[in-house]
Scaffold this motif. Structure first.
Motif, PDB file in Angstrom:
ATOM      1  N   CYS B 242     -20.011 -10.106  71.480  1.00  0.00           N
ATOM      2  CA  CYS B 242     -19.524 -10.987  72.378  1.00  0.00           C
ATOM      3  C   CYS B 242     -18.738 -11.979  72.309  1.00  0.00           C
ATOM      4  O   CYS B 242     -18.336 -11.558  71.973  1.00  0.00           O
ATOM      5  CB  CYS B 242     -21.113 -12.036  72.455  1.00  0.00           C
ATOM      6  SG  CYS B 242     -20.977 -13.441  73.220  1.00  0.00           S
ATOM      7  N   CYS B 310     -22.123 -17.122  79.536  1.00  0.00           N
ATOM      8  CA  CYS B 310     -22.105 -15.604  79.407  1.00  0.00           C
ATOM      9  C   CYS B 310     -21.286 -15.381  80.984  1.00  0.00           C
ATOM     10  O   CYS B 310     -21.284 -16.008  81.364  1.00  0.00           O
ATOM     11  CB  CYS B 310     -23.510 -15.248  79.151  1.00  0.00           C
ATOM     12  SG  CYS B 310     -23.544 -13.376  80.363  1.00  0.00           S
ATOM     13  N   CYS B 313     -20.629  -9.565  80.225  1.00  0.00           N
ATOM     14  CA  CYS B 313     -19.730  -8.145  79.972  1.00  0.00           C
ATOM     15  C   CYS B 313     -20.680  -7.307  79.723  1.00  0.00           C
ATOM     16  O   CYS B 313     -19.974  -6.118  80.471  1.00  0.00           O
ATOM     17  CB  CYS B 313     -18.788  -8.338  79.316  1.00  0.00           C
ATOM     18  SG  CYS B 313     -19.615  -8.218  77.766  1.00  0.00           S
ATOM     19  N   CYS B 316     -23.686  -7.529  75.306  1.00  0.00           N
ATOM     20  CA  CYS B 316     -24.483  -7.374  74.637  1.00  0.00           C
ATOM     21  C   CYS B 316     -25.856  -6.279  74.614  1.00  0.00           C
ATOM     22  O   CYS B 316     -26.807  -5.953  74.209  1.00  0.00           O
ATOM     23  CB  CYS B 316     -25.654  -8.330  74.166  1.00  0.00           C
ATOM     24  SG  CYS B 316     -25.965  -9.209  75.700  1.00  0.00           S
TER      25      CYS B 316
HETATM   26  S1  SF4 Z   1     -22.978 -10.373  78.680  1.00  0.00           S
HETATM   27 FE1  SF4 Z   1     -23.613 -10.083  76.098  1.00  0.00          FE
HETATM   28  S2  SF4 Z   1     -22.685 -10.271  74.939  1.00  0.00           S
HETATM   29 FE2  SF4 Z   1     -21.376 -10.198  77.292  1.00  0.00          FE
HETATM   30  S3  SF4 Z   1     -20.967 -12.687  77.448  1.00  0.00           S
HETATM   31 FE3  SF4 Z   1     -23.047 -12.675  77.884  1.00  0.00          FE
HETATM   32  S4  SF4 Z   1     -24.190 -12.869  76.574  1.00  0.00           S
HETATM   33 FE4  SF4 Z   1     -21.971 -12.145  75.721  1.00  0.00          FE
END
Ligand code: SF4
Ligand SMILES: Cc1cc2nc3c(=O)[nH]c(=O)nc-3n(C[C@H](O)[C@H](O)[C@H](O)COP(=O)(O)OP(=O)(O)OC[C@H]3O[C@@H](n4cnc5c(N)ncnc54)[C@H](O)[C@@H]3O)c2cc1C
Ligand code: SF4
Ligand code: FES
Lengths: 277, 344
Positions: B242, B310, B313, B316
Motif C-alpha cells: 500500500c 486510500c 491504487c 491490495c
Molecule cells: S487500494 Fe489498497 S493498497 Fe491502494 S491505497 Fe487503497 S488500501 Fe492502499
C-alpha cells in the motif's frame, strides 16, 4: 532541520531500588550538556535510549519544579528495561522528550484534586503532586487528596516521601495494601473499596486516576456514584510505542495517537473512542 | 503555465539532464518484480505497465533504513546525503500517496527528519493512466487517472510523445531549464485533454461514499466485521504493497560496542505490533487487525486528514492471496449500515 529521532545525552546521577522484589528502580538523570535541559509538565513522558539496545517510553516522575534532575521509575519486563536496571551511576544514556500532553492543571486551577493510583503507575502522579504542592503553585489549587495502593508494603513506591506527605496538612494521604500484614497500621483493601470508604467529595473536584486496568475498571463506578462526571476524571493510557511522536502508527486507539494526543485523556474522551482501552 | 512536449525518443536525454541535478528514480523491473529504483546512467525506465508491484513510498521512506550509528565516539545520524530526488513515471494515485504519508510525517508538531531530508527539493513527474486497470478505483476516493495531487509535472502519453503539464512552480521552473524541450501546441494540448477525458470515462461510475465513514463508525462492534474479515490470513501483503501505509518499527542492532538503530516498515496486521509486556494485546484477533486497517483509512484519516487514506491504487486487491477486495468491503459496509438503519 531538527532530528527528532536523535537522543540527547544524559548521565545517571543516582539510582535507588524502589521495591523489595527488585523489579523497580528509580533513576535520577542529569543532562550532560546543561543547555539541552528542557521544560516539561506533569504527565509527559520521554523516550529513554540505550545505544544498541533500544528505546522505550517512560513517564517523567520528577516535577518541573524540581531542578537539576529528571526522575524515572523503571519496571523490569524485557530487553531495554533490564539493560536500564544494569546501569550504574555515571553511565550515559540518551533521552528524547518531553513527549505527549499533560494533566489538565489549567482546567482544575482553583479546584480540588483527587489523585487515585495503584502499583507503579504513581510515577507521573508523583510529578503532579509535587508540582501542585510547590509553594509557587499550592495557592492556585484547592484540597489535594491522594489515595494510593500497592499489593504489599514492599511494593509501595516512593514510600519515604509518601510518609512525609502523610504528616503534612496541605494534602490528605491515604495509603492502602491489599491484605493485612504485621506492622502495617494504615489502610487495608483494594483501591476501589478504599476510595468508596473515603468517599472524596466530587464538588468542584477533578480526579486523576492511574493504575492497573482492573483497578481503573472497578474505581470508575465508585467515582460515578460519588458524582464525578467523566469530563472530570482523567487517566494516562499506555500502548506499545516506538516513535513517541505520532509517526510509527503503533499506539492509536481510534483516531487518536496515545503518544501525540495523549497519554492523558478524560473518560469523556475515552467513551467516544470505539476501540477498548 | 507553459506546457511542453517530450518526444519519446528524447526521453533518455531528458532523464540525463534531470540526472545532472537530481537522483532520478523511475519504474524498473528486477527479478520479475516491478518497483522504483534510481536509474543507472543510460538506463531507461520500464514504462509498459501502470503501477509497480512495490509502491514507490520507499523512494522517500526506505523499507529499512539505518537512522543512527553508535560507536566509541557517540551517536551519529546517518541521514540521506545524496542529490535531491526526482521521481519520473509515478502514477497519479501514488503521487497522491506521497501527500497522504507526508501529512503524517510532517505535521504541526513534529517533522520526520529522515522523510523530510529525502523530500527536500524533490521533483515528482507523474504519468497519467490512459487505460486504468480493472482493479483501479482512484475515482472512488477523490482521485482520477490524471489527478495532479502530489505531482510537480503531469505527463500525458500520446503514444509517441509526452505532453508535460507543470503543476507546481517548481515543476515549471525545472521544465523551463531543460534544454531542447519543445513547447506544446494547442493541438497537442487538445490531444492530451481528449485522452484524459476518455480515460476517466472508461472507469465504471463510482458509488457515493459520503456515508462510508459514519457507516463504519456505527458498525464498529457489529458482527459484520467477522464476515468481511473471515478469510484474511494476516499475511500483510496489503499493507506492504500500500502506498499510504506508513507504520514502522525501530530496532537496534549491536556488536562489540558498535551498533545501529534501524527503522523498518511494519504492519498493523501482525499480532506483535500491539502486544504489551503484560501479555495483553489490545488487538487479539485478525478481525480486529483488519478492522484497524480499514477504520484507519476510511474513518480515522477522514478525521485527521480530511480525506480517505486510500488512493484507490488497487494493489491490495491484486496482492491479497485470498482475494479480499477493499471495494467489495466498502460497498458492503455502506449497504449493511443502511440495511440495519444504523448509519448516522
Ligand atoms: S487500494 Fe489498497 S493498497 Fe491502494 S491505497 Fe487503497 S488500501 Fe492502499
Ligand atoms: C506513555 C508510557 C509511559 C510509560 N511509563 C513507564 C514507566 O514510567 N515505567 C515503566 O517501567 N514502564 C513504563 N512504560 C512501559 C515501558 O515503556 C515498557 O515496559 C518498555 O518499553 C518495555 O521495554 P523492554 O525492551 O524492556 O521490553 P521488550 O523486551 O521490548 O518487551 C518485553 C515485553 O514488553 C512489551 N512491551 C514493549 N514495549 C512496550 C510498551 N511501550 N508498552 C507496553 N508493553 C511493551 C513487549 O510486547 C514484550 O511483551 C510506559 C509506557 C508508555 C506507553
Ligand atoms: S493481503 Fe489479504 S490476507 Fe493478507 S493481511 Fe491483507 S487482507 Fe488479510
Ligand atoms: S508511538 Fe509511534 S505513533 Fe505513537
Amino acid at each position: 532541520m531538527k532530528n527528532i529521532y536523535m537522543p540527547i545525552p544524559v548521565r545517571v546521577k543516582s539510582i535507588r531500588s524502589e521495591s523489595d522484589d527488585r523489579t523497580l528502580r528509580t533513576f535520577d538523570l542529569e543532562f550532560v550538556h546543561e543547555d539541552d535541559a528542557f521544560d516539561y509538565m506533569p504527565g509527559q513522558f520521554c523516550q529513554l535510549s540505550i545505544p544498541g539496545v533500544g528505546e522505550g517510553p517512560f513517564g517523567i516522575a520528577s516535577s518541573p519544579t524540581e531542578k537539576g534532575f529528571l526522575r524515572f521509575t523503571v519496571n523490569r519486563v524485557g530487553v531495554l528495561t533490564t539493560a536500564l536496571h544494569y546501569l550504574r551511576e555515571g553511565d550515559e544514556i540518551g533521552i528524547r522528550g518531553p513527549l505527549g500532553n499533560y494533566y489538565p492543571v489549567d482546567e482544575f486551577r482553583g479546584k480540588n484534586v483527587v489523585i487515585v493510583s495503584g502499583g507503579f503507575a504513581l510515577t507521573t502522579l508523583r510529578s503532579l503532586t509535587v508540582y501542585l504542592r510547590d509553594p509557587a503553585n499550592r495557592g492556585d489549587f484547592g484540597d489535594i487528596t491522594l489515595i494510593y495502593g500497592a499489593r504489599r508494603p514492599g511494593l509501595m513506591i516512593y514510600r519515604d516521601e509518601l510518609e512525609v506527605w502523610e504528616k503534612e496538612d496541605d494534602i490528605a494521604v491515604y495509603l492502602t495494601i491489599d491484605q493485612a500484614v504485621e506492622g502495617w497500621d494504615k489502610m487495608v483493601g483494594f483501591v476501589p473499596t478504599v476510595t468508596k470508604e473515603i468517599s472524596p467529595s466530587s464538588k468542584d473536584a477533578w480526579v486523576m486516576l492511574c493504575g492497573p486496568p482492573i483497578m481503573i475498571k472497578y474505581t470508575l463506578p465508585t467515582l460515578a456514584e460519588l458524582g464525578f462526571p467523566p469530563e472530570r476524571i482523567y487517566t494516562s493510557l499506555e500502548r506499545r510505542m516506538k516513535c513517541g511522536i505520532g509517526k510509527c502508527g503503533r499506539c492509536n486507539i481510534g483516531s487518536k495517537y496515545i503518544c501525540l494526543d495523549g497519554p492523558v485523556f478524560s473518560f469523556a474522551e475515552i467513551e467516544k473512542i470505539p476501540e477498548e482501552i | 503555465m507553459n506546457k511542453y512536449k517530450l518526444q519519446k525518443d528524447k526521453l533518455q536525454n531528458f532523464l540525463e539532464q534531470l540526472a545532472e541535478r537530481f537522483a532520478v528514480y523511475a519504474p524498473v523491473e528486477k527479478n520479475g518484480i516491478t518497483s522504483f529504483a534510481e536509474l543507472e546512467p543510460g538506463q531507461l525506465p520500464a514504462l509498459d505497465f501502470l503501477r509497480t508491484q512495490k509502491p514507490p513510498k520507499d523512494i522517500f521512506y526506505p523499507q529499512t533504513e539505518v537512522i543512527l550509528k553508535f560507536d566509541e565516539d557517540g551517536t551519529k545520524s546517518t541521514e540521506y546525503t545524496g542529490k535531491p530526488i526526482a521521481v519520473f513515471g509515478v502514477r497519479p494515485c501514488d503521487a497522491k500517496g506521497f501527500v497522504i504519508v507526508e501529512r503524517v510525517f510532517v505535521d504541526k508538531k513534529y517533522e520526520d527528519f529522515y522523510w523530510a531530508i529525502r523530500r527536500k527539493d524533490s521533483l515528482v513527474i507523474s504519468i497519467g493512466c490512459n487505460e486504468p486497470l480493472r482493479s483501479c478505483f482512484c475515482n472512488w476516493v477523490g482521485g482520477g487517472p490524471f489527478d495532479t495531487t502530489g505531482s510537480d509535472v503531469l505527463a500525458t502519453d500520446t503514444g509517441t510523445e509526452y505532453i508535460l503539464q507543470p503543476v507546481s512552480e517548481f515543476g515549471e521552473r525545472v521544465m523551463a531549464e531543460i534544454e531542447k524541450l519543445e513547447k506544446a501546441t494547442e493541438k497537442d494540448i487538445d490531444k492530451a485533454k481528449a485522452l484524459q477525458t476518455k480515460a476517466l470515462a472508461s472507469m465504471p461510475e463510482p458509488p457515493a461514499l459520503d456515508s462510508l465513514k459514519s457507516s463504519l463508525d456505527a458498525l464498529f462492534d457489529d458482527p459484520f466485521w467477522d464476515e468481511v474479515t473471515a478469510k484474511c490470513l494476516g499475511c500483510a501483503a496489503c499493507t506492504f504493497s500500500c502506498p499510504t501505509c506508513y507504520c514502522f518499527d525501530i530496532q537496534d542492532e549491536s556488536r562489540r560496542g558498535k551498533g545501529v538503530r534501524i527503522r523498518i516498515w511494519d504492519t498493523c496486521q501482525f499480532p506483535l505490533f500491539t502486544k504489551e509486556g503484560s501479555g495483553h494485546n489490545p488487538r487479539k484477533s485478525q478481525m480486529s487487525r483488519l478492522r484497524q486497517r480499514y477504520m484507519h483509512k476510511f474513518s480515522y484519516m477522514v478525521e485527521t486528514q480530511g480525506e480517505f487514506g486510500c488512493v484507490g491504487c488497487g494493489r491490495c486487491v491484486s496482492s491479497c492471496p485470498v482475494n479480499i477486495d477493499v471495494r467489495e468491503f466498502i460497498v458492503e459496509a455502506i449497504a449493511t449500515a443502511r440495511d440495519k438503519g444504523v448509519e448516522a
